[in-house]
Design a protein around this motif. Structure first.
Motif, PDB file in Angstrom:
ATOM      1  N   ALA A  81     -14.724 -13.199  -1.811  1.00 25.72           N
ATOM      2  CA  ALA A  81     -13.493 -13.012  -1.038  1.00 25.72           C
ATOM      3  C   ALA A  81     -13.039 -11.562  -1.090  1.00 25.72           C
ATOM      4  CB  ALA A  81     -12.398 -13.932  -1.574  1.00 25.72           C
ATOM      5  N   LEU A  82     -13.172 -10.934  -2.256  1.00 28.65           N
ATOM      6  CA  LEU A  82     -12.774  -9.533  -2.393  1.00 28.65           C
ATOM      7  C   LEU A  82     -13.655  -8.628  -1.537  1.00 28.65           C
ATOM      8  CD1 LEU A  82     -11.160  -7.279  -3.753  1.00 28.65           C
ATOM      9  CD2 LEU A  82     -12.808  -7.344  -5.642  1.00 28.65           C
ATOM     10  N   ILE A  83     -14.960  -8.846  -1.575  1.00 29.45           N
ATOM     11  CA  ILE A  83     -15.886  -8.016  -0.793  1.00 29.45           C
ATOM     12  C   ILE A  83     -15.600  -8.157   0.702  1.00 29.45           C
ATOM     13  CG2 ILE A  83     -18.309  -7.706  -0.146  1.00 29.45           C
ATOM     14  CD1 ILE A  83     -19.031  -8.554  -3.006  1.00 29.45           C
ATOM     15  N   VAL A  84     -15.463  -9.391   1.156  1.00 29.77           N
ATOM     16  CA  VAL A  84     -15.218  -9.630   2.588  1.00 29.77           C
ATOM     17  C   VAL A  84     -13.875  -9.048   2.993  1.00 29.77           C
ATOM     18  CG1 VAL A  84     -14.915 -11.412   4.360  1.00 29.77           C
ATOM     19  CG2 VAL A  84     -16.693 -11.669   2.623  1.00 29.77           C
ATOM     20  N   ALA A  85     -12.868  -9.153   2.123  1.00 26.56           N
ATOM     21  CA  ALA A  85     -11.550  -8.614   2.439  1.00 26.56           C
ATOM     22  C   ALA A  85     -11.600  -7.087   2.576  1.00 26.56           C
ATOM     23  CB  ALA A  85     -10.556  -9.022   1.353  1.00 26.56           C
ATOM     24  N   LEU A  86     -12.352  -6.429   1.700  1.00 25.46           N
ATOM     25  CA  LEU A  86     -12.460  -4.960   1.790  1.00 25.46           C
ATOM     26  C   LEU A  86     -13.214  -4.536   3.042  1.00 25.46           C
ATOM     27  CD1 LEU A  86     -13.214  -4.115  -1.959  1.00 25.46           C
ATOM     28  CD2 LEU A  86     -11.068  -3.786  -0.706  1.00 25.46           C
ATOM     29  N   VAL A  87     -14.292  -5.287   3.367  1.00 25.64           N
ATOM     30  CA  VAL A  87     -15.026  -4.985   4.602  1.00 25.64           C
ATOM     31  C   VAL A  87     -14.121  -5.192   5.804  1.00 25.64           C
ATOM     32  CG1 VAL A  87     -16.946  -5.703   6.078  1.00 25.64           C
ATOM     33  CG2 VAL A  87     -17.277  -5.522   3.604  1.00 25.64           C
ATOM     34  N   ALA A  88     -13.354  -6.288   5.768  1.00 25.30           N
ATOM     35  CA  ALA A  88     -12.421  -6.559   6.867  1.00 25.30           C
ATOM     36  C   ALA A  88     -11.380  -5.457   6.977  1.00 25.30           C
ATOM     37  CB  ALA A  88     -11.744  -7.915   6.635  1.00 25.30           C
ATOM     38  N   GLY A  89     -10.934  -4.945   5.812  1.00 25.80           N
ATOM     39  CA  GLY A  89      -9.941  -3.870   5.836  1.00 25.80           C
ATOM     40  C   GLY A  89     -10.477  -2.620   6.523  1.00 25.80           C
ATOM     41  N   VAL A  90     -11.745  -2.308   6.278  1.00 28.73           N
ATOM     42  CA  VAL A  90     -12.359  -1.134   6.919  1.00 28.73           C
ATOM     43  C   VAL A  90     -12.535  -1.379   8.412  1.00 28.73           C
ATOM     44  CG1 VAL A  90     -14.432   0.297   7.017  1.00 28.73           C
ATOM     45  CG2 VAL A  90     -13.510  -0.422   4.799  1.00 28.73           C
ATOM     46  N   ALA A 101      -8.568   3.055  24.794  1.00 25.64           N
ATOM     47  CA  ALA A 101      -8.708   3.978  25.925  1.00 25.64           C
ATOM     48  C   ALA A 101      -8.395   5.410  25.507  1.00 25.64           C
ATOM     49  CB  ALA A 101      -7.808   3.541  27.073  1.00 25.64           C
ATOM     50  N   ALA A 102      -7.369   5.563  24.659  1.00 23.26           N
ATOM     51  CA  ALA A 102      -6.967   6.904  24.240  1.00 23.26           C
ATOM     52  C   ALA A 102      -7.653   7.335  22.956  1.00 23.26           C
ATOM     53  CB  ALA A 102      -5.446   6.953  24.040  1.00 23.26           C
ATOM     54  N   ALA A 103      -8.446   6.437  22.344  1.00 27.47           N
ATOM     55  CA  ALA A 103      -9.149   6.705  21.077  1.00 27.47           C
ATOM     56  C   ALA A 103      -8.181   7.129  19.986  1.00 27.47           C
ATOM     57  CB  ALA A 103     -10.227   7.751  21.282  1.00 27.47           C
ATOM     58  N   THR A 104      -7.029   6.431  19.941  1.00 28.01           N
ATOM     59  CA  THR A 104      -5.997   6.740  18.946  1.00 28.01           C
ATOM     60  C   THR A 104      -6.241   5.960  17.666  1.00 28.01           C
ATOM     61  OG1 THR A 104      -4.407   7.023  20.759  1.00 28.01           O
ATOM     62  CG2 THR A 104      -3.516   6.816  18.507  1.00 28.01           C
ATOM     63  N   ALA A 105      -6.397   6.674  16.581  1.00 27.98           N
ATOM     64  CA  ALA A 105      -6.671   6.020  15.294  1.00 27.98           C
ATOM     65  C   ALA A 105      -5.392   5.459  14.686  1.00 27.98           C
ATOM     66  CB  ALA A 105      -7.313   7.008  14.326  1.00 27.98           C
ATOM     67  N   GLN A 106      -5.557   4.460  13.822  1.00 24.57           N
ATOM     68  CA  GLN A 106      -4.414   3.873  13.133  1.00 24.57           C
ATOM     69  C   GLN A 106      -3.925   4.775  12.009  1.00 24.57           C
ATOM     70  OE1 GLN A 106      -4.461  -0.431  12.194  1.00 24.57           O
ATOM     71  NE2 GLN A 106      -6.575  -0.429  12.972  1.00 24.57           N
ATOM     72  N   GLU A 107      -2.636   4.637  11.708  1.00 23.29           N
ATOM     73  CA  GLU A 107      -2.105   5.352  10.562  1.00 23.29           C
ATOM     74  C   GLU A 107      -2.716   4.771   9.284  1.00 23.29           C
ATOM     75  OE1 GLU A 107      -0.427   3.668  12.715  1.00 23.29           O
ATOM     76  OE2 GLU A 107       1.215   4.814  13.616  1.00 23.29           O
ATOM     77  N   THR A 108      -3.003   5.653   8.323  1.00 24.71           N
ATOM     78  CA  THR A 108      -3.630   5.210   7.066  1.00 24.71           C
ATOM     79  C   THR A 108      -2.785   4.166   6.349  1.00 24.71           C
ATOM     80  OG1 THR A 108      -4.667   7.381   6.786  1.00 24.71           O
ATOM     81  CG2 THR A 108      -4.519   5.973   4.833  1.00 24.71           C
ATOM     82  N   LEU A 112      -4.092   0.338   5.344  1.00 28.77           N
ATOM     83  CA  LEU A 112      -4.172   0.058   3.912  1.00 28.77           C
ATOM     84  C   LEU A 112      -3.275  -1.129   3.542  1.00 28.77           C
ATOM     85  CD1 LEU A 112      -4.263   3.586   2.209  1.00 28.77           C
ATOM     86  CD2 LEU A 112      -6.101   1.895   2.365  1.00 28.77           C
ATOM     87  N   THR A 113      -2.124  -1.209   4.151  1.00 27.50           N
ATOM     88  CA  THR A 113      -1.227  -2.340   3.901  1.00 27.50           C
ATOM     89  C   THR A 113      -1.879  -3.640   4.352  1.00 27.50           C
ATOM     90  OG1 THR A 113       0.713  -0.938   4.221  1.00 27.50           O
ATOM     91  CG2 THR A 113       1.034  -3.321   4.397  1.00 27.50           C
ATOM     92  N   ARG A 114      -2.521  -3.588   5.537  1.00 28.34           N
ATOM     93  CA  ARG A 114      -3.200  -4.790   6.046  1.00 28.34           C
ATOM     94  C   ARG A 114      -4.345  -5.188   5.102  1.00 28.34           C
ATOM     95  NH1 ARG A 114      -4.704  -3.005  10.770  1.00 28.34           N
ATOM     96  NH2 ARG A 114      -2.767  -3.633  11.786  1.00 28.34           N
ATOM     97  N   THR A 115      -5.082  -4.198   4.613  1.00 32.97           N
ATOM     98  CA  THR A 115      -6.185  -4.487   3.682  1.00 32.97           C
ATOM     99  C   THR A 115      -5.667  -5.140   2.409  1.00 32.97           C
ATOM    100  OG1 THR A 115      -7.449  -2.587   4.510  1.00 32.97           O
ATOM    101  CG2 THR A 115      -8.082  -3.481   2.356  1.00 32.97           C
ATOM    102  N   ALA A 116      -4.517  -4.665   1.932  1.00 36.12           N
ATOM    103  CA  ALA A 116      -3.924  -5.262   0.732  1.00 36.12           C
ATOM    104  C   ALA A 116      -3.591  -6.734   0.986  1.00 36.12           C
ATOM    105  CB  ALA A 116      -2.668  -4.488   0.331  1.00 36.12           C
TER     106      ALA A 116
END
Length: 412
Positions: A81-90, A101-108, A112-116
């Motif tokens: 579960a931890l491995i899959v969660a970290l992969v999902a976070g990335v 369309a604008a190739a706008t990256a997410q704020e870090t 990171l909050t979603r990954t947590a």
């Protein structure tokens, strides 16, 4: 509507929800490693693809990742579960644009909050499921083995090995105990401890019991014919039956049919039963029916804690088999010798034969002679052998217990 009537649908829904959850968990846990891994990988890719095709994380919040994470937690536990969660976070973070369309990256901070959350929910799920995993895994293991036993019976993978039984008075082998074995295609030869518990929880124990009765009688008659041709006394065969076999109404009929089919004198067949079997309410009629056929009855593992003098007086028993654990203590435990001596005296007073099983040393043989055992068996003489290895031992007239015959087969 009464209060009781209103509660009924709720209780039914709870039972159905519990059944659905258990069924789902059983299906997940029962899935093969490869299949489960492919589902997790596919779930991660689909979860990444959906926000991408929708235009970015601002169009669809990447919450579908929880599905493969929860699946990994239930199927493989906290580590996966931890491995899959970290992969999902990335995948849901640096590899997912806010706006494709604008190739706008997410704020870090955002990803990171979603990954947590991914990690936290995955670990919570894993630890909540852990208490239920063992019983479900055990249930699946038993289901698979039950299916495997059924297949093995169909393909004739079960067979009998035979351990010689030695008479201290006659100084020769006088019979054998038939022991069921399973020649498993993947795991090799399996002993009863590896499969009988599962068989006894299903009707398969009856199929195994029928096989033991039929094959034991067939082989016993073959040896009886050989003994007659050689001008020797016949050898008896002992078979083991379970408690579930004993309460089968058709047991006596099956035994009688096997005896008649193979023309085997009933006194050459001994049926061994554990002491716990005698506590069954239906034991007496079954034992009386077997005794009426003329077969001999033995109590196996006598002295294990269930012993009752009432059983010996109530049932038509012919033989007591001393428990191997008690035999193993002979020679170095005075209390074990006192108990064994008492059991021998009891058997003698009731006119019963006394057999000691689990004899592994010359010292135990000598103690058996001193205590007055009638018959003994164990690895000291031979490990369980195949049927074609038995006659060479049974044909020996005078077996010196100090130097027992050890054909190469007995060392296998």
């Amino acid at each position: 509507m009464s209060r009781f009537e209103s509660v009924q649908p709720l209780a039914a829904n709870i039972r159905y929800s519990d059944y659905l959850a258990r069924t789902t968990l059983r299906a997940w846990v029962g899935m093969s490693f490869l299949s489960a891994t492919l589902i997790i990988v596919a779930g991660l890719l689909i979860s990444w693809l959906m926000p991408y095709l929708a235009g970015g994380a601002d169009s669809i919040v990447p919450h579908f990742y929880y599905v493969p994470i929860l699946f990994a937690a239930a199927r493989f536990g906290p580590g996966a579960a931890l491995i899959v969660a970290l992969v999902a976070g990335v995948l849901a973070g640096p590899l997912t644009y806010v706006d494709v369309a604008a190739a706008t990256a997410q704020e870090t901070e955002r990803w990171l909050t979603r990954t947590a959350f991914f990690v936290g929910i995955g670990q919570l799920m894993a630890w909540l499921v852990i208490p239920a995993l063992h019983p479900v895994t055990e249930e699946l293991r038993r289901m698979r083995q039950e299916f495997d036993i059924r297949r093995g019976l169909k393909h004739n993978e079960f067979f009998l090995r035979y351990q010689p039984i030695y008479s201290l008075r006659q100084r020769r082998f006088v019979g054998v105990e038939a022991l069921i074995r399973w020649q498993h295609p993947a795991h090799g030869e399996l002993a009863p401890a590896d499969f009988l518990d599962v068989a006894e929880d299903s009707s398969l124990i009856h199929d195994i019991g029928e096989l033991v009765i039929a094959e034991g009688c067939r082989q016993a008659e073959e040896w009886a014919t050989l003994a007659r041709e050689q001008g020797r006394g016949p050898w008896y065969t002992a078979i083991n039956l379970s408690a579930r076999d004993l309460v089968r109404p058709e047991l006596a009929y099956d035994v009688a049919s096997a005896l008649n089919r193979h023309h085997l004198p009933p006194e050459l067949l001994t049926i061994e039963l554990t002491e716990s079997v005698l506590a069954l309410e239906d034991a007496e009629p079954a034992l009386e029916a077997l005794k009426h056929l003329g077969v001999h009855l033995a109590i196996d593992d006598f002295g294990t804690g269930y012993s009752s003098l009432a059983y010996l007086n109530r049932f038509p028993i012919d033989t007591l088999k001393l428990d191997r654990q008690l035999v193993s203590r002979l020679g170095h435990d005075p209390s074990a010798e006192d108990l064994a001596r008492g059991i021998v005296l009891l058997a003698s007073s009731l006119g019963l034969k006394m057999v000691a099983e689990g004899i592994e040393t010359l010292e135990q043989v000598e103690r058996g002679q001193e205590l007055g055992f009638d018959l003994i068996q164990g690895f000291y003489f031979a490990r369980p052998l195949t049927a074609d290895q038995i006659p060479s031992l049974l044909m020996i007239d005078n077996v010196d217990p100090d130097h027992p015959p050890t054909p190469e087969a007995t060392r296998a």
